[in-house]
Scaffold this active site. Structure first.
Site, PDB file in Angstrom:
ATOM      1  N   CYS A 144      -3.571  -3.301  -3.170  1.00 17.86           N
ATOM      2  CA  CYS A 144      -3.238  -4.629  -2.627  1.00 17.86           C
ATOM      3  C   CYS A 144      -2.846  -4.491  -1.167  1.00 17.86           C
ATOM      4  O   CYS A 144      -1.701  -4.140  -0.852  1.00 17.86           O
ATOM      5  CB  CYS A 144      -2.097  -5.263  -3.425  1.00 17.86           C
ATOM      6  SG  CYS A 144      -1.614  -6.896  -2.802  1.00 17.86           S
ATOM      7  N   CYS A 179       0.175  -6.664  -0.065  1.00 18.12           N
ATOM      8  CA  CYS A 179       1.482  -6.217  -0.554  1.00 18.12           C
ATOM      9  C   CYS A 179       1.967  -4.980   0.197  1.00 18.12           C
ATOM     10  O   CYS A 179       3.097  -4.928   0.677  1.00 18.12           O
ATOM     11  CB  CYS A 179       1.409  -5.906  -2.049  1.00 18.12           C
ATOM     12  SG  CYS A 179       0.930  -7.308  -3.081  1.00 18.12           S
ATOM     13  N   ASP A 180       1.101  -3.967   0.255  1.00 20.81           N
ATOM     14  CA  ASP A 180       1.540  -2.650   0.715  1.00 20.81           C
ATOM     15  C   ASP A 180       1.195  -2.348   2.163  1.00 20.81           C
ATOM     16  O   ASP A 180       1.701  -1.371   2.730  1.00 20.81           O
ATOM     17  CB  ASP A 180       0.932  -1.566  -0.189  1.00 20.81           C
ATOM     18  CG  ASP A 180       1.361  -1.729  -1.639  1.00 20.81           C
ATOM     19  OD1 ASP A 180       2.475  -2.232  -1.860  1.00 20.81           O
ATOM     20  OD2 ASP A 180       0.584  -1.372  -2.541  1.00 20.81           O
TER      21      ASP A 180
END
Length: 528
Positions: free
Chosen positions: A345, A348-349
């Protein structure tokens, strides 16, 4: 800091506060933190001005700064935001204010009672990125637990702001949850998930409650767009309908920008999921989340769906909408460094790799979109595409090729993920035109190579394609009478939200038709 529209909305929400609460802002005068400290203080000042029940005080802290703590007046704070809780975490801040101020959470009372009765001192810390769509649910769950139980504390930590902590703990995926200094979990966790992990008897209690449920007319396994659509269509027929799922929303929860959902110019996955869930809850649908299916069996009276916790649910018909997950590379080192540099992701990361070099595996729309997004954060992005040409839309390819810090390599097959035992240091790839092996030094690897259907739990109970997908007819019927399927788990040619919703409606109507015909056949047999 807050525009007029957001202030107006916030003012409406804060009217639900019925008891006095205190906000404490800890600031930092160092050159590195001064700007963020001022930003947080401005946010807290604007919030406190909107409610007579909120008081604001400043403090100088030796701990993480800047930070904002929330507490019932006269009590020590148990909820803290280290950083400026904007982006996706702004909702977490608002909910913390409401819950602290006495607004009741929309959570099952049995779960609330479990939280209140958890023993022992527990200090949770959750590392997030403000662009992460998966993080808020975990942050909100832990904040609620801290506000309900005086033995629990929780701190949300913006990993991008506290980079030194992130590096020292090797945090390379968010959310990363620590309990009393030890890693507790990674990835989205609901309050149910957390309580299950803390309370040894929770799973047994849940299984007993599920086993006691009456049979359904239609039971939907999976809570994504296909499952939500199927539930609405079934419930509108006035039949007993249930949804059992790991989480409501499925993979859409991890989707950032959605620009091809007809009639909505632009939205985000979590926002769409919230609307879907609200729509489903307009009807009498029994929603059971935090549950994984482990088997499907035909019975004399219909279908039995076995769950991982040992419970089973009975239904006259079943709609399988368990969706799909990111396909893995299946190369040495991938599992070893999953969450330690191997990620799936980018939204997200990505912020955890600020200023570093990363690779994106896959040249489809998802891969090129990931490269474009990451290029604004990291030092450099290298895209590795297995085929000799990219599969992404031309508009995305042009954008990626125009960015100076993106390189694209085609005919490249990743062969191994490299690391130092703690984190990713690079990868090796084979040039498919000449067989030459190459090494690429990167800190992160974002895998974007398509989807795998979530059908392993079915075993040989139902016919599957050689790709593990469920073949269905034009009514959504599978190889088993009374069992239907919809969405990305099927052999549908295109995996799109709007197509999944349509197939969910089709499967639901097919299941209803099956119930009508089965009932008619039974009546005829009784007469005969």
């Amino acid at each position: 800091m807050l525009d007029a529209n957001l202030k107006s909305q916030l003012n409406t929400y804060l009217q639900n506060i019925v008891r006095p609460i205190e906000i404490t802002v800890a600031t930092d005068t160092s050159a590195e933190r001064q700007a963020k400290s001022q930003e947080l203080l401005t946010l807290a000042t604007e919030i406190s001005s909107l409610s007579e029940h909120i008081t604001l005080q400043e403090a100088i802290s030796q701990d993480r700064t800047p930070s904002m703590s929330i507490a019932l007046a006269g009590e020590a704070p148990r909820v803290t935001f280290a950083g400026v809780p904007m982006g996706h975490e702004f909702n977490s801040l608002v909910l913390a204010l409401l819950y602290a101020g006495g607004h009741p959470p929309k959570v099952d009372e049995a779960l609330l009672e479990q939280i209140r009765n958890l023993p022992g001192e527990r200090n949770f810390e959750t590392y997030v990125s403000l662009s992460c769509q998966s993080c808020p649910e975990t942050v909100q769950a832990l904040n609620l637990m801290a506000l309900l139980n005086p033995n629990i504390k929780h701190t949300m930590i913006d990993g991008a702001l506290f980079q030194q902590e992130v590096d020292s703990k090797n945090v390379m995926a968010v959310p990363s949850i620590y309990l009393n200094g030890e890693l507790f979990g990674q990835g989205r966790m609901t309050a149910d998930d957390i309580v299950d992990k803390l309370d040894d008897s929770a799973a047994e209690k849940q299984a007993d409650a599920l086993n006691a449920k009456d049979p359904y007319d239609v039971l939907i396994v999976g809570g994504g767009p296909a499952g939500a659509s199927a539930a609405i269509y079934a419930a509108r027929k006035g039949i007993r309908t249930g949804i059992v799922a790991d989480r409501f929303g499925g993979q859409v929860l991890d989707t950032m920008a959605i620009e091809n959902f007809i009639s909505v110019s632009e939205t985000e996955g979590p926002k769409l999921v919230a609307n879907l869930e609200a729509h489903v809850k307009d009807y009498e649908v029994d929603i059971m989340t935090g549950q994984l299916a482990s088997g499907l069996t035909q019975t004399g009276n219909g279908i039995s769906v076995e769950l991982k916790n040992g419970a089973s649910l009975q239904s006259k018909s079943v709609i399988i909408s368990t969706g799909a997950r990111w396909r893995e590379m299946n190369v040495p080192g991938e599992q070893t460094y999953r969450g330690k540099g191997v990620a799936y992701c980018p939204h997200c990361d990505g912020p955890l790799f600020k200023g570093k070099k990363v690779a994106v595996i896959g040249g489809g729309n998802s891969g090129i979109e990931a490269a474009i997004d990451l290029a604004g954060i990291v030092e450099h992005v290298t895209v590795l595409e297995f085929a000799d040409t990219l599969r992404a839309d031309e508009v995305l390819q042009r954008k990626a090729r125009s960015m100076a810090n993106i390189d694209i390599i085609s005919s490249a097959m990743t062969t191994e993920v490299l690391g130092d035992g703690n984190r990713v240091t690079g990868l090796t790839w084979e040039d498919r035109t000449n067989g030459q092996l190459n090494q690429l030094n990167v800190a992160g690897i974002f895998v974007q190579i398509g989807l795998m259907p979530n059908t392993e739990w079915l075993g040989d109970s139902i016919a599957l394609t050689d790709r593990g997908e469920i073949p269905v007819d034009n009514r959504g019927q599978t190889s088993v009478p009374g069992v239907f399927a919809a969405g990305d788990v099927t052999d549908a040619a295109y995996k799109q939200i709007i197509i999944a919703m349509g197939s969910g409606a089709t499967a639901s109507l097919g299941a209803f038709d099956h119930l009508i015909r089965s009932s008619a056949d039974q009546e005829l047999e009784a007469v005969a």
